[in-house]
Design a protein around this motif. Structure first.
Motif, PDB file in Angstrom:
ATOM      1  N   PHE A 140      23.821  76.419   3.680  1.00  0.00           N
ATOM      2  CA  PHE A 140      23.769  77.138   4.943  1.00  0.00           C
ATOM      3  C   PHE A 140      23.709  76.188   6.137  1.00  0.00           C
ATOM      4  CE2 PHE A 140      19.343  76.183   5.114  1.00  0.00           C
ATOM      5  CZ  PHE A 140      18.803  76.601   6.323  1.00  0.00           C
ATOM      6  N   LEU A 141      23.402  74.924   5.892  1.00  0.00           N
ATOM      7  CA  LEU A 141      23.450  73.906   6.937  1.00  0.00           C
ATOM      8  C   LEU A 141      24.799  73.190   6.960  1.00  0.00           C
ATOM      9  CD1 LEU A 141      19.914  72.347   6.332  1.00  0.00           C
ATOM     10  CD2 LEU A 141      20.549  73.925   8.151  1.00  0.00           C
ATOM     11  N   THR A 142      25.438  73.124   5.813  1.00  0.00           N
ATOM     12  CA  THR A 142      26.702  72.389   5.696  1.00  0.00           C
ATOM     13  C   THR A 142      27.906  73.216   6.124  1.00  0.00           C
ATOM     14  OG1 THR A 142      25.793  71.083   3.872  1.00  0.00           O
ATOM     15  CG2 THR A 142      28.187  71.109   4.102  1.00  0.00           C
ATOM     16  N   LEU A 143      27.940  74.486   5.755  1.00  0.00           N
ATOM     17  CA  LEU A 143      29.116  75.307   6.045  1.00  0.00           C
ATOM     18  C   LEU A 143      29.491  75.330   7.530  1.00  0.00           C
ATOM     19  CD1 LEU A 143      28.507  78.237   3.542  1.00  0.00           C
ATOM     20  CD2 LEU A 143      30.348  76.547   3.459  1.00  0.00           C
ATOM     21  N   PRO A 144      28.535  75.389   8.471  1.00  0.00           N
ATOM     22  CA  PRO A 144      28.934  75.342   9.889  1.00  0.00           C
ATOM     23  C   PRO A 144      29.535  74.001  10.304  1.00  0.00           C
ATOM     24  CG  PRO A 144      26.744  76.298   9.668  1.00  0.00           C
ATOM     25  CD  PRO A 144      27.093  75.705   8.336  1.00  0.00           C
ATOM     26  N   LEU A 145      29.304  72.949   9.515  1.00  0.00           N
ATOM     27  CA  LEU A 145      29.838  71.632   9.875  1.00  0.00           C
ATOM     28  C   LEU A 145      31.289  71.455   9.455  1.00  0.00           C
ATOM     29  CD1 LEU A 145      26.803  69.364   8.849  1.00  0.00           C
ATOM     30  CD2 LEU A 145      27.177  70.640  10.982  1.00  0.00           C
ATOM     31  N   VAL A 146      31.744  72.282   8.511  1.00  0.00           N
ATOM     32  CA  VAL A 146      33.108  72.116   7.986  1.00  0.00           C
ATOM     33  C   VAL A 146      34.156  72.280   9.078  1.00  0.00           C
ATOM     34  CG1 VAL A 146      34.802  72.965   6.321  1.00  0.00           C
ATOM     35  CG2 VAL A 146      32.400  72.751   5.651  1.00  0.00           C
ATOM     36  N   PRO A 147      34.156  73.366   9.865  1.00  0.00           N
ATOM     37  CA  PRO A 147      35.158  73.467  10.932  1.00  0.00           C
ATOM     38  C   PRO A 147      34.997  72.390  11.998  1.00  0.00           C
ATOM     39  CG  PRO A 147      33.544  75.233  11.125  1.00  0.00           C
ATOM     40  CD  PRO A 147      33.303  74.584   9.800  1.00  0.00           C
ATOM     41  N   LEU A 148      33.764  71.922  12.206  1.00  0.00           N
ATOM     42  CA  LEU A 148      33.557  70.848  13.178  1.00  0.00           C
ATOM     43  C   LEU A 148      34.184  69.545  12.701  1.00  0.00           C
ATOM     44  CD1 LEU A 148      29.872  71.435  14.317  1.00  0.00           C
ATOM     45  CD2 LEU A 148      31.992  72.201  15.401  1.00  0.00           C
ATOM     46  N   SER A 149      34.120  69.302  11.392  1.00  0.00           N
ATOM     47  CA  SER A 149      34.745  68.079  10.864  1.00  0.00           C
ATOM     48  C   SER A 149      36.246  68.108  11.083  1.00  0.00           C
ATOM     49  CB  SER A 149      34.409  67.911   9.379  1.00  0.00           C
ATOM     50  OG  SER A 149      35.091  68.857   8.577  1.00  0.00           O
ATOM     51  N   ALA A 150      36.841  69.302  10.947  1.00  0.00           N
ATOM     52  CA  ALA A 150      38.282  69.432  11.182  1.00  0.00           C
ATOM     53  C   ALA A 150      38.609  69.275  12.661  1.00  0.00           C
ATOM     54  CB  ALA A 150      38.769  70.787  10.672  1.00  0.00           C
ATOM     55  N   PHE A 151      37.811  69.882  13.523  1.00  0.00           N
ATOM     56  CA  PHE A 151      38.066  69.834  14.966  1.00  0.00           C
ATOM     57  C   PHE A 151      37.948  68.417  15.519  1.00  0.00           C
ATOM     58  CE2 PHE A 151      36.638  70.070  19.380  1.00  0.00           C
ATOM     59  CZ  PHE A 151      37.659  70.823  19.941  1.00  0.00           C
ATOM     60  N   THR A 152      36.917  67.700  15.074  1.00  0.00           N
ATOM     61  CA  THR A 152      36.678  66.343  15.585  1.00  0.00           C
ATOM     62  C   THR A 152      37.352  65.263  14.749  1.00  0.00           C
ATOM     63  OG1 THR A 152      34.626  66.133  14.299  1.00  0.00           O
ATOM     64  CG2 THR A 152      34.446  67.049  16.527  1.00  0.00           C
ATOM     65  N   LYS A 153      37.963  65.669  13.614  1.00  0.00           N
ATOM     66  CA  LYS A 153      38.608  64.731  12.689  1.00  0.00           C
ATOM     67  C   LYS A 153      37.620  63.654  12.233  1.00  0.00           C
ATOM     68  CE  LYS A 153      43.243  65.532  14.531  1.00  0.00           C
ATOM     69  NZ  LYS A 153      44.482  64.931  15.062  1.00  0.00           N
ATOM     70  N   THR A 154      36.427  64.114  11.863  1.00  0.00           N
ATOM     71  CA  THR A 154      35.371  63.225  11.400  1.00  0.00           C
ATOM     72  C   THR A 154      35.144  63.434   9.910  1.00  0.00           C
ATOM     73  OG1 THR A 154      34.255  63.393  13.542  1.00  0.00           O
ATOM     74  CG2 THR A 154      32.956  62.546  11.701  1.00  0.00           C
ATOM     75  N   ILE A 155      35.320  62.388   9.116  1.00  0.00           N
ATOM     76  CA  ILE A 155      35.006  62.490   7.694  1.00  0.00           C
ATOM     77  C   ILE A 155      33.569  62.975   7.545  1.00  0.00           C
ATOM     78  CG2 ILE A 155      34.613  61.181   5.566  1.00  0.00           C
ATOM     79  CD1 ILE A 155      36.803  59.292   6.420  1.00  0.00           C
ATOM     80  N   THR A 156      33.384  64.008   6.745  1.00  0.00           N
ATOM     81  CA  THR A 156      32.057  64.560   6.494  1.00  0.00           C
ATOM     82  C   THR A 156      31.895  64.740   5.001  1.00  0.00           C
ATOM     83  OG1 THR A 156      32.101  65.717   8.622  1.00  0.00           O
ATOM     84  CG2 THR A 156      30.463  66.446   7.013  1.00  0.00           C
ATOM     85  N   ILE A 157      30.837  64.149   4.440  1.00  0.00           N
ATOM     86  CA  ILE A 157      30.588  64.220   3.001  1.00  0.00           C
ATOM     87  C   ILE A 157      29.210  64.828   2.772  1.00  0.00           C
ATOM     88  CG2 ILE A 157      30.422  62.959   0.826  1.00  0.00           C
ATOM     89  CD1 ILE A 157      32.048  60.725   2.084  1.00  0.00           C
TER      90      ILE A 157
END
Length: 369
Positions: free
Chosen positions: A112-129
């Motif tokens: 529930f903390l990670t799912l909101p970060l997924v679209p942000l990783s795409a928008f900012t083009k930031t690798i997120t693991i």
């Protein structure tokens, strides 16, 4: 790993993307030195998840120390506290991606903390693991080319579940305590299939998503159906206390938390005697180094955080002139000491580590072979 979401996922995503668009212009980044990557981490260092965030942070510190000592490349860590809250996790991502301009982000540990970060990783083009989020929402987690999760697959729990039934052939009726969120639902679906395939009977399902609950009514309802076995997906410490009050005579299988409970000095370990549980083995060399450095044995949140940073290091070393790190990481393949692979060409779930069945016997964790 997961905790029940407090806000609808669609709303959370829309909010996150909107915030990203308004904040993306804010930047006073610290410029990375040559041959250096800057990695941000978002971890639950306070709030309900703090007990899991600390081992993950320790593992990142250990990995960065080892990488920097190798003199191949330097890693600079910037660690943010999510406070185990979606808004704080989103705010931390914005600081790391838009202000610090990190090369990559490691986090979060909970769905529930990670799912909101997924679209942000795409928008900012930031690798997120994410070190630990399992494949409980594959469609959502697949929507960013910049997101990966080292969480183990739910399907990896099926073989140890089958082994549990082989060791307990009299477990014909099974009750289930399930966490009410995508993670719990994924476990429930796998368990239902295992129960039905073996000609067994589902003896009731009780779900909850309240961390303040003492679980007493829920456990009593399960026990009243007189199942031969009970499967519990989370909150095993509280669950064990409530079960002990009922004098339940059956066997119990848990999919999480037992290793953590056994390391809690304030918890009565006798409550877990005889419990079966599934978990993923920690690489012995990593466990040895972690224990020497921090004086404690690591949780699986730790080893997966460690490998997340090691993967970013490998991507930086593999990167060709001018190549984006997000492209180079797709060529990273790490072979763990147990032979399992972490292959980043498998997007977004590169980890194929199998799960193992264990049992608590005389206070000691014993692998069931």
């Amino acid at each position: 790993m997961t905790i029940s979401a407090r806000i609808p996922l669609r709303i959370a995503r829309d909010l996150c993307v909107a915030l990203a668009m308004t904040l993306a212009h804010i930047s006073t980044p610290a410029v990375a030195a040559p041959n250096e990557i800057v990695v941000g981490a978002i971890l639950p260092l306070s709030g309900p998840g703090a007990g899991f965030g600390e081992p993950a942070r320790n593992a990142l510190v250990l990995a960065s120390e080892e990488i920097n000592a190798s003199n191949q490349i330097r890693v600079r860590l910037i660690i943010e506290d999510s406070k185990t809250e979606p808004r704080s996790a989103v705010a931390a991502f914005h600081r790391l991606s838009s202000v610090e301009r990190v090369d990559a982000v490691i986090g979060e540990l909970w769905d529930f903390l990670t799912l909101p970060l997924v679209p942000l990783s795409a928008f900012t083009k930031t690798i997120t693991i994410s070190p630990t989020v399992m494949d409980v929402a594959p469609e959502a987690l697949s929507k960013s080319d910049y997101f990966w999760s080292l969480g183990s697959r739910v399907a990896s729990l099926r073989p140890p579940t089958e082994k549990f039934f082989a060791l307990n052939p009299n477990a014909k009726q099974v009750g289930i305590f399930c966490w009410s969120n995508p993670w719990g639902e994924a476990h429930l679906a796998m368990w239902r299939q295992a129960i039905q395939t073996g000609g067994r009977v589902l003896g009731g399902v009780e779900c909850d998503n309240d961390f303040t609950s003492d679980l007493r009514p829920l456990v009593r309802r399960l026990v009243s159906r007189k199942p031969d076995a009970i499967f519990a997906s989370t909150s095993i410490g509280t669950f064990a206390k409530r079960i002990s009050e009922t004098k339940y005579p059956g066997v119990i299988l848990s999919t999480s938390d037992i290793q953590e409970q056994l390391r809690d000095r304030s918890f009565d370990k006798k409550l877990l005697e005889g419990y079966y549980f599934t978990d993923w083995k920690e690489p012995e060399d990593f466990s040895r180094r972690y224990t020497k450095r921090f004086g404690a044995t690591p949780f699986h949140e730790a080893s997966k955080s460690y490998y997340a940073l090691q993967a970013l290091k490998e991507a930086a070393l593999l990167r060709r002139d001018g190549e984006p790190l997000a492209q180079a990481i797709r060529r990273v393949v790490i072979t763990k000491p147990d032979g399992a692979l972490i292959d980043f060409s498998h997007h977004p779930f590169p980890n194929d580590t199998p799960a193992t069945l264990f049992r608590v016997t005389q206070g000691v964790v014993v692998e069931q072979r």
